[in-house]
Design a protein around this motif. Structure first.
Motif, PDB file in Angstrom:
ATOM      1  N   LEU A 160       0.830  -1.204   0.000  1.00 28.35           N
ATOM      2  CA  LEU A 160       0.000   0.000   0.000  1.00 28.35           C
ATOM      3  C   LEU A 160       0.865   1.254   0.000  1.00 28.35           C
ATOM      4  O   LEU A 160       0.549   2.248  -0.671  1.00 28.35           O
ATOM      5  CB  LEU A 160      -0.935  -0.010   1.222  1.00 28.35           C
ATOM      6  N   HIS A 188      -4.191  -5.811  -4.862  1.00 31.55           N
ATOM      7  CA  HIS A 188      -3.641  -4.802  -3.952  1.00 31.55           C
ATOM      8  C   HIS A 188      -3.828  -3.405  -4.547  1.00 31.55           C
ATOM      9  O   HIS A 188      -4.108  -2.446  -3.821  1.00 31.55           O
ATOM     10  CB  HIS A 188      -2.160  -5.081  -3.692  1.00 31.55           C
ATOM     11  N   ALA A 234      -5.836  -0.268  -2.968  1.00 37.52           N
ATOM     12  CA  ALA A 234      -5.205   1.041  -2.845  1.00 37.52           C
ATOM     13  C   ALA A 234      -6.034   2.127  -3.521  1.00 37.52           C
ATOM     14  O   ALA A 234      -6.225   3.224  -2.979  1.00 37.52           O
ATOM     15  CB  ALA A 234      -3.797   1.005  -3.434  1.00 37.52           C
TER      16      ALA A 234
END
Length: 342
Positions: A79, A179, A183
């Motif tokens: 992140l 991911h 984000a």
């Protein structure tokens, strides 16, 4: 021993302790989802309700995009690469000398609250004190939250919504995408030049690895992890990184895995059971590194070791393009330079 091999908790413990490492550390210590967040537009401020469907198929919801985020260290590092910062982390964050663990990536560990540094450690009081809006972690087995202790899981999950993202049963590009999806939902600009440049580098590295594997089809790679008493040979298809390498054409040793399905345990006397030209060694701090194995004669006699064809394996990748591109390049280079020794 048999109980350790068959119980789901022990499978998680074995993975955490380094073996996908091993039993030695454990005993010493004791889908790919395709749904995206409801948020729209890269980098948009999320002023309205927030939701995200994770890889368990569960939807985390909040009145607005979470700000007080607590995450497993590897997820926090990913992140961070997208510009999303967390308040607290858990999992291998600091080494014994106080330096950042390899799984921390570029994260400044002095700026986050560390709730637990080893398997089974998670300070629930500190977690509550952060007033968390969201808990994020990885998932190696369905519905098992990585480094969230079973004994305190119920208390932890009552304090904030949670998101779990696959680290197994997926591939590197799919894991990175998930991911990135998370984000973006949290406000990251996933179209920023830094991100798009990293993606281009990743795609270039993937093409290089594919070409290397094609040019050296007889080179066989063994996925290894070491403890004091045992050597573990992992099955490529059980992890996101090595499954992807396999899809790109890399040839792997296929061990006769135990009932857990991830790896085969070998005594050091039998470490030469499989022929290999390159050995990828688990780089996590919980596993013994090659320089600690020089006293083991059977290790020193392996053809790949004698040829200097031993490379680190990032067993738990940080799923951003920035961190995964160098992994592909390193393996491509090793295959390009490798000599057939087995």
């Amino acid at each position: 021993m048999s109980n350790l091999r068959t119980s789901p908790l022990s499978r998680r413990g074995l993975l955490a302790a380094g073996g996908v490492v091993g039993l030695g550390a454990v005993l010493a210590a004791c889908g790919d989802g395709d749904e995206k967040s409801s948020a729209s537009g890269p980098g948009a401020e999320k002023s309205g309700p927030w939701s995200f469907k994770d890889d368990r198929g569960q939807t985390a919801e909040a009145e607005s995009a979470p700000k007080n985020i607590v995450a497993f260290i590897g997820v926090a590092a990913a992140l961070h690469d997208y510009g999303v910062e967390v308040k607290g982390v858990f999992g291998p964050t600091k080494t014994s000398d106080g330096k950042a663990d390899v799984q921390a990536g570029d994260l400044d560990i002095s700026k986050v609250e560390v709730l637990g540094n080893v398997w089974g450690e998670f300070n629930v009081e500190k977690y509550a004190g952060l007033a968390p809006d969201l808990l994020v972690t990885a998932m190696w087995e369905k519905d098992a939250l990585w480094y969230v202790p079973d004994q305190s899981k119920d208390k932890i999950l009552k304090l904030a919504p949670s998101v779990a993202l696959w680290a197994a049963q997926t591939t590197v590009p799919k894991a990175i995408q998930r991911h990135e999806d998370l984000a973006a939902s949290l406000g990251a600009d996933v179209k920023a030049k830094k991100v798009t440049d990293a993606k281009a580098a990743f795609e270039k590295a993937a093409a290089r690895l594919r070409a290397a594997a094609k040019s050296q089809p007889n080179i066989k790679v063994m996925i290894g992890s070491a403890s004091q008493d045992l050597f573990y040979v992992s099955l490529a298809k059980t992890s996101a990184d090595t499954l992807y390498f396999q899809e790109l054409g890399v040839q792997f040793v296929e061990p006769k895995v135990n009932s857990a399905g991830f790896f085969e345990e070998l005594s050091w006397e039998n470490v030469d059971k499989y022929d290999a030209d390159i050995i990828m060694m688990d780089n996590r701090s919980s596993a013994l590194q090659p320089d600690a194995l020089t006293s083991k004669p059977t290790w020193a006699q392996l053809p790949a070791v004698k040829a200097g064809q031993v490379i680190p394996r990032t067993t738990e990748p940080i799923y951003s393009y920035d961190k995964c591109a160098p992994i592909l390049d390193a393996l491509a280079e090793a295959i390009e330079k490798a000599k057939k020794v087995s």
